[in-house]
Design a protein around this motif. Sequence first.
Motif, short mmCIF file in Angstrom:
data_model
loop_
_atom_site.label_atom_id
_atom_site.label_comp_id
_atom_site.label_asym_id
_atom_site.label_seq_id
_atom_site.Cartn_x
_atom_site.Cartn_y
_atom_site.Cartn_z
N ASP A 17 0.86 -1.18 0.00
CA ASP A 17 0.00 0.00 0.00
C ASP A 17 0.90 1.24 0.00
O ASP A 17 1.36 1.71 1.04
N LEU A 18 1.19 1.79 -1.17
CA LEU A 18 2.16 2.88 -1.32
C LEU A 18 1.66 4.18 -0.70
O LEU A 18 2.46 5.04 -0.32
N SER A 19 0.36 4.33 -0.58
CA SER A 19 -0.14 5.58 -0.01
C SER A 19 0.27 5.72 1.45
O SER A 19 0.65 6.80 1.90
N ARG A 20 0.18 4.61 2.18
CA ARG A 20 0.59 4.68 3.58
C ARG A 20 2.10 4.90 3.71
O ARG A 20 2.56 5.63 4.59
N ALA A 21 2.85 4.28 2.82
CA ALA A 21 4.31 4.49 2.86
C ALA A 21 4.65 5.94 2.56
O ALA A 21 5.54 6.55 3.17
N SER A 22 3.92 6.51 1.61
CA SER A 22 4.16 7.91 1.27
C SER A 22 3.80 8.82 2.44
O SER A 22 4.53 9.78 2.75
N GLN A 23 2.68 8.51 3.13
CA GLN A 23 2.31 9.31 4.29
C GLN A 23 3.35 9.19 5.40
O GLN A 23 3.70 10.17 6.06
N MET A 24 3.84 7.97 5.59
CA MET A 24 4.86 7.76 6.61
C MET A 24 6.12 8.56 6.28
O MET A 24 6.75 9.17 7.16
N TYR A 25 6.46 8.55 4.99
CA TYR A 25 7.67 9.27 4.57
C TYR A 25 7.50 10.78 4.83
O TYR A 25 8.42 11.45 5.31
N ASN A 26 6.33 11.32 4.48
CA ASN A 26 6.08 12.74 4.73
C ASN A 26 6.14 13.06 6.22
O ASN A 26 6.67 14.09 6.64
N GLN A 27 5.60 12.12 7.00
CA GLN A 27 5.59 12.34 8.44
C GLN A 27 7.00 12.29 9.01
O GLN A 27 7.38 13.12 9.85
N LEU A 28 7.79 11.35 8.54
CA LEU A 28 9.19 11.27 9.00
C LEU A 28 9.98 12.50 8.58
O LEU A 28 10.84 12.99 9.32
N SER A 29 9.70 13.01 7.38
CA SER A 29 10.39 14.23 6.93
C SER A 29 10.06 15.41 7.84
O SER A 29 10.94 16.20 8.22
N ALA A 30 8.77 15.51 8.22
CA ALA A 30 8.37 16.60 9.11
C ALA A 30 9.02 16.45 10.49
O ALA A 30 9.48 17.43 11.08
N VAL A 31 9.06 15.21 10.99
CA VAL A 31 9.68 14.98 12.29
C VAL A 31 11.16 15.31 12.25
O VAL A 31 11.71 15.97 13.16
N ALA A 32 11.84 14.88 11.20
CA ALA A 32 13.27 15.17 11.08
C ALA A 32 13.53 16.67 11.01
O ALA A 32 14.49 17.19 11.60
N SER A 33 12.65 17.38 10.28
CA SER A 33 12.83 18.83 10.17
C SER A 33 12.64 19.50 11.52
O SER A 33 13.41 20.39 11.90
N ASN A 34 11.62 19.07 12.27
CA ASN A 34 11.36 19.68 13.58
C ASN A 34 12.48 19.40 14.57
O ASN A 34 12.83 20.25 15.39
N LEU A 35 13.06 18.20 14.48
CA LEU A 35 14.09 17.83 15.45
C LEU A 35 15.46 18.37 15.10
O LEU A 35 16.19 18.87 15.96
#
Length: 653
Positions: A143-161
Motif C-alpha cells: 500500500d504505497l499511499s501509507r508508505a508515502s504518508q509515513m515518509y512525509n511524516q518522517l520528513s516533518a519529524v526530522a525537520s522539527n528535530l
Amino acid sequence: MAVTGTTTNENGDAILISLQEPYKNVVEVISYSDVTVGEDTSVFFSKSFRWGIDGVTYSDWVPLTNVNLEALLLDPNNPFWIQYKYEQVGDGTLEFKSISLEIITDGGIICKVPQVECCDGQTLSGAQNLVVDCCGTSWNPYDLSRASQMYNQLSAVASNLFGFCVDYFKTSADQRSKDVILKEYSLFDVIAKAEVKIMIPDNELPTREIQFNPLMMDFPVQFEVHIVKSAFEAVFGVGSKPEMRDYLYFKQYMNKMYEVDAIAEADDFLYTGSYWRVSLVPYQQRTAVLYPDKNIEDAKDELVSSVEEKFKEERENEFQDVRKPNQYNTIGSLSNDYVRRILDKKLIIKEENVYNNWTIISKYHYQLNTLTQREEGVEYRYDKGWITSDDRSFTFWVRPQYTNPIGENVLITSISNSGGKVKLNTSGLPTRASEKIYVGDWVRVSGTKSYNGIHKIIAIGNTSIDLDVSYVDNITQGTPRFNREKSCNFLIYENELLPPTQFVSLTYTPTTFIIKLNDTYYKYGLSSEGVTLVKDKWYAFVINLNSLARQLSLFVYDTSSPTGSINPNQQQSLNKVYTETKEFTPIAIPDSNKWKLLGSPTDITNIRIWKKPIEEELQNLILSQYVVKDTHLTLLLDNAAPQLLIDRSTNPR
C-alpha cells in the motif's frame, strides 16, 4: 639628551606612557601612585596626563595630581584611556618603574550566556514521544499511499528535530512588472518574514575557506539546503513555495544572509516531493526588490551590511581630502564665492607670503584696519553652531597693527552701582583722539578690591564708564586707576536681531586674549608668561574646545628668525610662547546665525574652524598648512583668497 627605555639622564628628557587596553566600567579616579628611582629636590619628574574614550582623541595635558584625577567626569559605559608624560627637570639619572590608579567601578560584571533558541517552542525530548497511529487493517507493504504518508511524516519529524532555524524573507513577483516577451518579472515585493526550519545535507555547513579568482577573493558562492514542504506551508500558507529572490538569514553558527538562486523538486521516495532542494548564494541588495512593509525593510537593514556602508564615512572623507572642494574651487564673483556670503569692497586683501621654515603658509591676508572699528567686513556662508557634546577648534594667524597699544592712566575717584554693573567715576576721561575711549573698548583696572583685571566698556558718561562686570563693592586700595588697552575684536558669531545677540566673540589686546561664549568671558593673561603681542609680528593661535574633558585651551605661537639669517622672513619658525587650559562647562551654540570678521587694527589669515580639538603635538604642522590635508575635519576654511573678477563681455566675437 637621551632616553633609554624608562630611564632619562638629562634635563628635558620625557617619557610617554600609554595603555595597551583601556580601563572599563570606571566611575571615578580617586588617586594615583607611582614608583620612580632617583628623584630628589634637585632632579625630579614633572608629571602630566591626558585622557580620552577612544584611544585616538585625547584631552590637553594637565598636571598629574590627585585633585585633577578626582575632577574627571567619567561615564562607566565608555572605555577610559589615559596617557602619562614624565618629563625630567634637572640633570641626573631617573628611572620610571610603575604607576597605578585607585579607581571606583560600577561594580557590575556582565556575563553573556549563549541561549539555545527553538523556533517551535516545543521541548526536544527525542523520539520517545513519537507515536505512529496505523488504524484499520493490518499493515500492507504494497500500500504505497501509507508508505508515502509515513515518509512525509518522517520528513516533518526530522525537520522539527534537526532543522536549522532561519529568518526567511518571502518575496512575490509584482504582477504589474510582467514581461510576456522575455517571460519574466522585473520587480518583486517582500511580503512576509517568519522563522522556518531547514535541513542541511549531512549537516555540512559551507566552507569558510577563501576562494581566489582573477578579480578578487571571495567566499564560496553556492550551497544547497532542503526545506520540508509541510514546515514551509505551515508558516506561509498551503500552496506556497520558495522562489527566486527569497532570502534567508542564518542566525545560528553562520550569521550570514543568503538568497535563493534556484529551486528543484527532490528525487525522494516514490517521488513524494516532501521537500525542496534549494540552491543558495550570498545575498545581494537589489533595487528590483521592493518593501511595501517598512517594518520588514527595517528588520533586514538591522541584519545586513555592505562594504560600501561599512566604509561610507571613510570613503566620503577620502573624497573630500583628495578633491578639497573648499580649497581648490575657483572663487569667482560674490555669487560664486563658496566661502564668503558678503565681502566689503573697502576691505583690502593684500598679497604677501608668510613663511614657516621656508614653507609658504599664506599668500594673502585681510587688512581689517582698512575698515572702521567693528564694521562688518566678511560674512561667511557657514552658519552653524554646535551642541553640548560637540568639540571644536579654531586656528588663525594675526599680525597686530595698532598704534598706541596702552593708553594713559585715568584715576578712579569712586565706584558705584549702575543697574547691577560697575560704574567707575573719574574727574575726567581722556580727550585726545589717540587716547579717547569708546564703548566696546577694554580697560585694565587696578587698585580695587573686586575688579582688578581687564573688562569691557558697555557705556560711557561724561566722566564715568560702565563695565560689563557685576557690582560687588565700592572698596578701593592704594591708587585706583584704569587704562585702555587697544583691542582687536576680529571674529564674532551673532544673530540678525536689533541689537544682535553675540554667541561667540574672539578678541585680543596686547596682554590678553578674550573668548566670549554666550554671556561668559574666558580671559587668558598672556602677560603672565611674559607675552606681549607687538605690532607687525605674526602670531598663530589655536583654541581647543573639548566638551568631553570640559576644557577650553589657548595656545599661542610667535615667529622668530635665527640671528644673522640671510632671509629672515623665510627662515622664521614657530615657537610656542603661551598655553593655558581652563575648566569649561559645555554649552550649545544655536545654528542659522552669522560668522563675521569685523574691522579692527589687525591683519588676519588662515581662519579655520575644525570639528575636533588639535593635539598639541600636531599644532605646528596644522598651522603650517596652506592647503589643509584633512579637509573632512574642517567646517570653515578661509585663506583670505581674493575674488576672481573678470569683466563680462556682451559680445565675445
